[in-house]
Design a protein around this motif. Structure first.
Motif, mmCIF file in Angstrom:
data_model
loop_
_atom_site.group_PDB
_atom_site.id
_atom_site.type_symbol
_atom_site.label_atom_id
_atom_site.label_comp_id
_atom_site.label_asym_id
_atom_site.label_seq_id
_atom_site.Cartn_x
_atom_site.Cartn_y
_atom_site.Cartn_z
ATOM 1 N N LYS A 24 0.826 -1.206 0.000
ATOM 2 C CA LYS A 24 0.000 0.000 0.000
ATOM 3 C C LYS A 24 0.855 1.248 0.000
ATOM 4 N N ARG A 25 1.950 1.238 0.761
ATOM 5 C CA ARG A 25 2.836 2.398 0.841
ATOM 6 C C ARG A 25 3.514 2.674 -0.495
ATOM 7 N N LEU A 26 3.915 1.595 -1.184
ATOM 8 C CA LEU A 26 4.677 1.756 -2.424
ATOM 9 C C LEU A 26 3.797 1.785 -3.671
ATOM 10 N N GLY A 27 2.526 1.445 -3.527
ATOM 11 C CA GLY A 27 1.641 1.458 -4.682
ATOM 12 C C GLY A 27 1.740 0.208 -5.529
ATOM 13 N N TYR A 28 2.115 -0.932 -4.927
ATOM 14 C CA TYR A 28 2.199 -2.214 -5.628
ATOM 15 C C TYR A 28 1.210 -3.194 -4.996
ATOM 16 N N THR A 29 1.139 -4.391 -5.584
ATOM 17 C CA THR A 29 0.373 -5.469 -4.955
ATOM 18 C C THR A 29 1.283 -6.214 -3.985
ATOM 19 N N PRO A 30 0.724 -6.902 -2.962
ATOM 20 C CA PRO A 30 1.560 -7.712 -2.066
ATOM 21 C C PRO A 30 2.382 -8.746 -2.814
ATOM 22 N N SER A 31 1.809 -9.313 -3.878
ATOM 23 C CA SER A 31 2.533 -10.306 -4.662
ATOM 24 C C SER A 31 3.772 -9.694 -5.325
ATOM 25 N N ALA A 32 3.634 -8.451 -5.830
ATOM 26 C CA ALA A 32 4.763 -7.786 -6.485
ATOM 27 C C ALA A 32 5.871 -7.498 -5.495
ATOM 28 N N VAL A 33 5.501 -7.100 -4.276
ATOM 29 C CA VAL A 33 6.505 -6.850 -3.245
ATOM 30 C C VAL A 33 7.235 -8.132 -2.892
ATOM 31 N N SER A 34 6.466 -9.216 -2.740
ATOM 32 C CA SER A 34 7.076 -10.513 -2.419
ATOM 33 C C SER A 34 8.037 -10.958 -3.514
ATOM 34 N N GLN A 35 7.672 -10.724 -4.752
ATOM 35 C CA GLN A 35 8.533 -11.116 -5.873
ATOM 36 C C GLN A 35 9.845 -10.323 -5.863
ATOM 37 N N GLN A 36 9.789 -9.047 -5.508
ATOM 38 C CA GLN A 36 11.007 -8.238 -5.431
ATOM 39 C C GLN A 36 11.953 -8.808 -4.376
ATOM 40 N N ILE A 37 11.402 -9.180 -3.226
ATOM 41 C CA ILE A 37 12.241 -9.710 -2.151
ATOM 42 C C ILE A 37 12.810 -11.064 -2.541
ATOM 43 N N THR A 38 11.985 -11.902 -3.146
ATOM 44 C CA THR A 38 12.443 -13.228 -3.571
ATOM 45 C C THR A 38 13.566 -13.100 -4.596
ATOM 46 N N SER A 39 13.454 -12.122 -5.491
ATOM 47 C CA SER A 39 14.497 -11.914 -6.502
ATOM 48 C C SER A 39 15.820 -11.553 -5.857
ATOM 49 N N VAL A 40 15.781 -10.713 -4.819
ATOM 50 C CA VAL A 40 17.013 -10.337 -4.119
ATOM 51 C C VAL A 40 17.607 -11.550 -3.406
ATOM 52 N N GLU A 41 16.756 -12.341 -2.736
ATOM 53 C CA GLU A 41 17.239 -13.526 -2.023
ATOM 54 C C GLU A 41 17.902 -14.505 -2.978
ATOM 55 N N ARG A 42 17.286 -14.657 -4.134
ATOM 56 C CA ARG A 42 17.842 -15.585 -5.119
ATOM 57 C C ARG A 42 19.182 -15.070 -5.649
ATOM 58 N N THR A 43 19.258 -13.781 -5.902
ATOM 59 C CA THR A 43 20.495 -13.197 -6.446
ATOM 60 C C THR A 43 21.638 -13.267 -5.439
ATOM 61 N N LEU A 44 21.343 -12.969 -4.153
ATOM 62 C CA LEU A 44 22.391 -12.911 -3.133
ATOM 63 C C LEU A 44 22.627 -14.245 -2.445
ATOM 64 N N GLY A 45 21.708 -15.179 -2.642
ATOM 65 C CA GLY A 45 21.874 -16.502 -2.040
ATOM 66 C C GLY A 45 21.704 -16.505 -0.539
ATOM 67 N N VAL A 46 20.817 -15.676 -0.005
ATOM 68 C CA VAL A 46 20.596 -15.614 1.437
ATOM 69 C C VAL A 46 19.131 -15.281 1.697
ATOM 70 N N ALA A 47 18.577 -15.883 2.743
ATOM 71 C CA ALA A 47 17.197 -15.598 3.132
ATOM 72 C C ALA A 47 17.165 -14.286 3.902
ATOM 73 N N LEU A 48 16.244 -13.423 3.515
ATOM 74 C CA LEU A 48 16.129 -12.115 4.165
ATOM 75 C C LEU A 48 14.968 -12.072 5.158
ATOM 76 N N PHE A 49 13.990 -12.964 5.018
ATOM 77 C CA PHE A 49 12.816 -12.967 5.887
ATOM 78 C C PHE A 49 12.385 -14.398 6.227
ATOM 79 N N GLU A 50 11.850 -14.553 7.421
ATOM 80 C CA GLU A 50 11.128 -15.765 7.803
ATOM 81 C C GLU A 50 9.654 -15.501 7.521
ATOM 82 N N ARG A 51 9.053 -16.324 6.664
ATOM 83 C CA ARG A 51 7.675 -16.102 6.263
ATOM 84 C C ARG A 51 6.754 -17.083 6.990
#
Length: 311
Positions: A24-51
Motif C-alpha cells: 500500500k505504501r509503495l503502490g504495488y500489490t503484495p505479490s509484487a513486493v514478495s517477488q522483489q524480495i524473492t528476486s534479491v534472495e535468489r540473487t544474493l543466495g541468502v534468506a532475508l525474511f522468515e515467512r
C-alpha cells in the motif's frame, strides 16, 4: 545490482512487518513486493525474511540490509533533491566576468543579491575587457560576461553566443570648468578640433572610437596623454592638460571637471550580457535580469536629462 525498488521493498517490509502495508505504501500489490524480495534472495543466495501465514520477520541478513537500504535510499533522495535544486536555481554555478566600469557600477548588485539569496550557488567574478572575457565564456570558464561595443567600432561576436542589451550609454567630453565650452549641455565634436586630447591606450576600442568620431568631425585628434586608468583623465583634465572622452559608466564626480554630452545620438557605447546560447543554466536569466535592474536607474536618469538643448 540491487535496484531502488528492491531496496524500498526490503526497508519497508522490515519497518512495517507486513507485505500488505508495504504494498500500500509503495503502490504495488503484495505479490509484487514478495517477488522483489524473492528476486534479491535468489540473487544474493541468502534468506532475508522468515515467512509465515500471518507475518514476515527479518533474518539477521534482512535486518542489516534494511538498515543499509535506508541509508542508500536517503542518499538517493538527497541526490535527487540536490540535482533538482539546480533546475530551480537554488544551487549551481555563476562565474561572471566584466569590464571595469560595469564591474564598478552594475556587477556588485548581482553579486550581493546572489550571495544573499542563493548562498548555495558558486558565485565568482573576474575583471577583463571584452577581448578577454568573451573567449572565456565560449570555452566555459565563465558563464556570463558583461561586454561593450562602441557605436563607431562594431564587433563581430561569435555566432554561438547569445547577447542581451543591458544599457546604451552616451559619450561625454570632459573639460575643465574654466574651458571656453564649459556650461554647454551638448557639444559637436567639430568644436574640439583644436584641443589636446587625453585618451586610452592605442589599439583599445575607446581609442579607436575617439579617432572615428573625430574623423567624422573632420579632424585627427592630437593625443598627448594615454592611460587605461579611469580616474587619471579627470585629474589631467582638471589640471587643464587636455580634454577626454568617456562613457556614462566611467563617469565620476569631480567638481572641477564638466562632462558635456556629444550631440550626435549615434555616439554611444552599448553594454551587453553575453552567454553561450546552448547553456541551460537557469541562473543566467536571473543574473541578466539583475543587471538590467541595476542599469535601470542609469537609463532613467539619462532619459530625464535627455532634453533638446542648443549647442
Amino acid at each position: 545490482m540491487l535496484t531502488p525498488i528492491q531496496l524500498q521493498a526490503i526497508r519497508d517490509v522490515v519497518a512495517t512487518g507486513s507485505l500488505r502495508a508495504t504494498a500500500k505504501r509503495l503502490g504495488y500489490t503484495p505479490s509484487a513486493v514478495s517477488q522483489q524480495i524473492t528476486s534479491v534472495e535468489r540473487t544474493l543466495g541468502v534468506a532475508l525474511f522468515e515467512r509465515s501465514p500471518r507475518s514476515v520477520r527479518p533474518t539477521a541478513a534482512g535486518a542489516q540490509l534494511a538498515r543499509r537500504a535506508a541509508r542508500l535510499l536517503a542518499e538517493l533522495e538527497a541526490a535527487e533533491d540536490e540535482t533538482r535544486s539546480f533546475a530551480t536555481a537554488e544551487r549551481g554555478r555563476l562565474h561572471l566576468g566584466s569590464f571595469w566600469s560595469a564591474g564598478f557600477r552594475l556587477v556588485p548588485e548581482v553579486l550581493a543579491a546572489f550571495l544573499r539569496d542563493r548562498p548555495q550557488v558558486d558565485v565568482r567574478y573576474e575583471e577583463g575587457d571584452p577581448q578577454t572575457v568573451t573567449p572565456a565564456v565560449g570555452d566555459g570558464r565563465l558563464d556570463l560576461a558583461v561586454v561593450f561595443e562602441y557605436g563607431t567600432v562594431p564587433h563581430k561576436w561569435p555566432a554561438d553566443l547569445a547577447m542581451t542589451l543591458i544599457l546604451e550609454e552616451p559619450l561625454y567630453v570632459l573639460v575643465p570648468m574654466a574651458h571656453r565650452l564649459a556650461g554647454r549641455r551638448r557639444i559637436r565634436i567639430g568644436d574640439l578640433s583644436d584641443e589636446r586630447w587625453i585618451c586610452y591606450r592605442e589599439g583599445t576600442d575607446a581609442a579607436r572610437s575617439l579617432f572615428h568620431i573625430c574623423a567624422e568631425g573632420g579632424f585627427r585628434p592630437e593625443v598627448l596623454f594615454r592611460t587605461n586608468d579611469y580616474n587619471l583623465p579627470y585629474e589631467l583634465v582638471r589640471k587643464g592638460l587636455g580634454v577626454a572622452m568617456v562613457p556614462e559608466l566611467a563617469m565620476i564626480e569631480s567638481p572641477e571637471v564638466q562632462a558635456i554630452r556629444l550631440a550626435d545620438p549615434s555616439h554611444v557605447r552599448r553594454v551587453f550580457a553575453l552567454h553561450r546560447a546552448a547553456d541551460p543554466n537557469p541562473l543566467l536569466e536571473q543574473a541578466i535580469g539583475m543587471l538590467r535592474t541595476a542599469a535601470a536607474p542609469i537609463a532613467d536618469g539619462l532619459a530625464r536629462t535627455d532634453l533638446p538643448t542648443a549647442v
